[in-house]
Motif scaffolding. Structure first.
Motif, mmCIF file in Angstrom:
data_model
loop_
_atom_site.group_PDB
_atom_site.id
_atom_site.type_symbol
_atom_site.label_atom_id
_atom_site.label_comp_id
_atom_site.label_asym_id
_atom_site.label_seq_id
_atom_site.Cartn_x
_atom_site.Cartn_y
_atom_site.Cartn_z
ATOM 1 N N LEU A 98 41.599 53.162 33.920
ATOM 2 C CA LEU A 98 42.785 52.295 33.899
ATOM 3 C C LEU A 98 43.163 51.941 32.468
ATOM 4 N N SER A 99 44.450 51.742 32.236
ATOM 5 C CA SER A 99 44.896 51.390 30.888
ATOM 6 C C SER A 99 45.491 49.991 30.883
ATOM 7 N N ASP B 71 43.939 41.704 31.832
ATOM 8 C CA ASP B 71 44.606 41.289 33.071
ATOM 9 C C ASP B 71 45.036 42.498 33.897
ATOM 10 N N ARG B 72 45.600 43.479 33.195
ATOM 11 C CA ARG B 72 46.118 44.645 33.906
ATOM 12 C C ARG B 72 44.978 45.478 34.502
ATOM 13 N N VAL B 73 43.909 45.656 33.753
ATOM 14 C CA VAL B 73 42.773 46.421 34.277
ATOM 15 C C VAL B 73 42.219 45.733 35.524
ATOM 16 N N ARG B 74 42.081 44.407 35.462
ATOM 17 C CA ARG B 74 41.561 43.674 36.618
ATOM 18 C C ARG B 74 42.494 43.808 37.821
ATOM 19 N N LEU B 75 43.800 43.701 37.567
ATOM 20 C CA LEU B 75 44.788 43.789 38.647
ATOM 21 C C LEU B 75 44.730 45.151 39.331
ATOM 22 N N PHE B 76 44.699 46.220 38.520
ATOM 23 C CA PHE B 76 44.692 47.557 39.098
ATOM 24 C C PHE B 76 43.325 47.914 39.679
#
Lengths: 421, 421
Positions: A391-392, A396-401
């Protein structure tokens, strides 16, 4: 029909207040087949408001103007309207009566500043405000009708719903060749926006009455379909046809339509399967459990979630063997599998779902850099399934995805008959 | 300086999305002493966008244009910009390079539709997007500078903050006779907005150069101070004076200023105390653990969190005795205390924090209706502290305030020297 919205007030252009009236009214109009052409937010500046009134009236059939009708010195929208129309402000007898009644019923006397609310541009029409003091005012400029309502959401909505929409509906009835619209949102996960567009693009020429739009709402991507036709039945049929063609193309990436939320859909699938769930999270830190329990009634299928942030708790709560952690580290396929199997056993649930990874910004190894996430799904009597994701983005974004990827493992398993493997 | 904002996208004029980018940027500009003159929302209609670009460029010094820069077929803002400027779209070599780099680093190849993002109006300037694919574009129309950025909030904010604001600041430096502003946000929890206003009101006449504002950002309430003066030093001094007067009034309800996030502050307090934490959550379903682990480096103080959603896991993971559950039910002072003590013991942490309650919309009893929440804080060698809260609002709001109330128990204990009692 050409409709514009004009919202006045310094609070709207200095970041103090977010305009939530307009989206609400836009959605109500869109249901009638009317797409608002333009929304304007203007500060409390005399010439700016006057100019915006003249400019929108030149283009539009209907303008809904909000704000600046109250009793204070920064309320001067109707002065601007009078200037735009080239007429004086006059005290309206009925409006004054309503104000006096309202103040009397509250044991108050009408102050000179409150009495200003009865002054309207000469020749305009007034409509009683059921939720506040300042009346609604209707003014004609050329072929355009301007409706003036207060900006206070409660009053705005009462007047827009009860007085403005019925008048717009009546105008629509008279329109020859008016356009009818039908609308659908197709919600997907796991397909990047550009791939979604490419996949759906071949459909465009086959559905000329339908406009295809796209919207990113991380971790989801949505396809927006809008059909336009000369009757509602035709618009509905065009939408249904495009919608089913999209469904066929998108397959199980499509999880819901319109207002269907991801976790609601997943909760329904679990309930239908009579299945229960337990989660073991490392890098997502409780995000998955929190999303699942947003759904009211989650206790019917959600048994428990371990946020095993330390190696100690990976052993104690979900039984990851010390030698697995030592040999493969906490971020590995083996640990993810042991977490999923361990939490399923601890909770006695149908499924066990796990995530471990490097959310960043620090951490990671040469083989498994920041953004590497392992998700596993365990089910008794079935082989445990584990996937690795690269994931990139930021933490926050890594956790969300990561959370979304794990939940997708489960949803896809439930769709394919419930087998985890 | 005359600034306007132009936001494009059908989702903005059909009620699908509320524009939250503009209020954020307006507030940032207002801190610089610039009041945005006008905000425009326009649907995805070619001539409407082109017309709005020309119209705003006639009036403004700076226009921030957002949306419609992506790879899909409904992204055509730059086509409209080229039409407005009377120039063709051309592929920009550097922009193409950035795109290729970005796609390559993700193991993807650049599709023809993604490659469209490198096409810009001839003569325009490109700036790399640190948070996404589509670059920022700067175009001059007459005396006006137009900045084009994506509408995705993360990308919008990264570019507006990092690239647009510095350019506006540089333009302002050249303006004669400008007003100087200084700004501070005081962040509080646990005090309702109306009480906050009443508490601070006596300060207004003592600080005539300062405007006091309020903002609700559930579960927090913020006091916004803005000082205006004819020099930066004077504005800074007026702000500092008002700010310290507020601090004295607000006491420990004030947890941070400006960009300081609640969980960061809490993480710092825990780290300074050399303390570790474990959580046991029922109705909040992982929300507390998730908030704590948003902070990078949380593993230094966060040992583990049990989302003990079932009675079974309240016993198994955090050792709540069966007789406590039977006698007092899962939502009770006794259960909250047992959860806090149990999770502390299981994790061997300094503190154990727990929440149990009725988030609704169903559930609750006559004595403990929906919205009732018990939070407990345990520490070895200290008496366990438990508080009961009667929260109002829907499920999401109850969960949010339940999490906040629990964390506040911990923060106040850490402030008063770390004792839980």
């Amino acid at each position: 029909m050409h409709v514009e919205l004009l919202c006045t007030g310094d609070e709207l252009v200095t970041g103090l207040i977010t305009d939530t009236n307009s989206p609400w009214f836009e959605a109500r109009l869109f249901e009638l087949g009317v797409k608002v052409e333009r929304v304007h937010l203007v500060g409390d500046v005399h010439p700016d408001i006057t100019h915006a009134l003249l400019e929108t009236a030149l283009r539009a059939d209907v303008v809904l103007v909000s704000g600046g009708l109250g009793p204070t010195s920064d309320d001067f929208t109707l002065e601007c309207a009078a200037a735009a129309a080239g007429v004086p402000l006059v005290e309206e007898a009925r409006a004054l009566e309503w104000l006096e009644e309202r103040y009397r019923s509250r044991g108050l006397t009408l102050s000179p500043s409150a009495r200003r609310m009865a002054r309207i541009p000469q020749g305009a029409e007034v409509v009683r405000n059921p939720a506040g003091s300042a009346p609604m005012v209707i003014l004609r400029l050329g072929r355009c009708q301007l409706f003036f309502v207060p900006g206070v959401p409660r009053e705005y909505r009462a007047l827009a719903e009860g007085e403005v929409l019925p008048r717009i509906r009546a105008l629509l009835e008279q329109e020859p060749g008016r356009a009818y619209r039908a609308f659908r949102l197709l919600r997907t996960v796991g397909v990047p926006e550009s791939q979604l567009d490419a996949r759906v693009a071949p459909l465009h020429p086959l559905h000329p009455q339908v406009v295809f739009g796209f919207r990113t709402h991380a971790p989801e991507n949505h396809v927006k379909l809008m059909a336009t036709a000369s009757s509602q039945a035709e618009a509905d049929a065009a939408l249904a046809s495009a919608s089913s063609a999209c469904r066929a193309l998108l397959g199980s990436a499509l999880f819901g339509v319109d207002g269907e939320e991801y976790t609601q859909v997943l909760a329904r699938l679990l309930t239908q399967a009579g299945a229960t769930l337990a989660t073991a999270e490392s890098c997502t830190g409780g995000l998955i459990a929190q999303q699942l329990t947003e759904v009211s009634g989650a206790s019917a299928f959600f048994i428990g979630g371990a946020v095993s942030y330390s190696e100690k708790m990976k052993q104690a709560w979900v039984g990851v063997p010390a030698e697995v952690l030592e040999r493969h580290t906490a971020v590995s396929r083996q640990t993810a599998e042991a977490m999923a199997e361990g939490v399923r056993a601890a909770c006695g649930s149908t499924y066990g779902l796990s995530v471990t990874g490097y959310a960043g910004p620090t951490g990671g190894t040469a083989e498994d850099p920041v953004g590497t996430v392992y998700c596993a799904l365990a089910r008794q009597g079935h082989p445990t399934r584990c996937e690795r994701y690269a994931l990139s983005g930021d933490r926050d974004r890594v956790r969300l995805f990561a959370a979304s990827s794990a939940l997708e493992l489960l949803r896809q398993a439930l769709l394919s008959g419930g087998t985890a493997g």
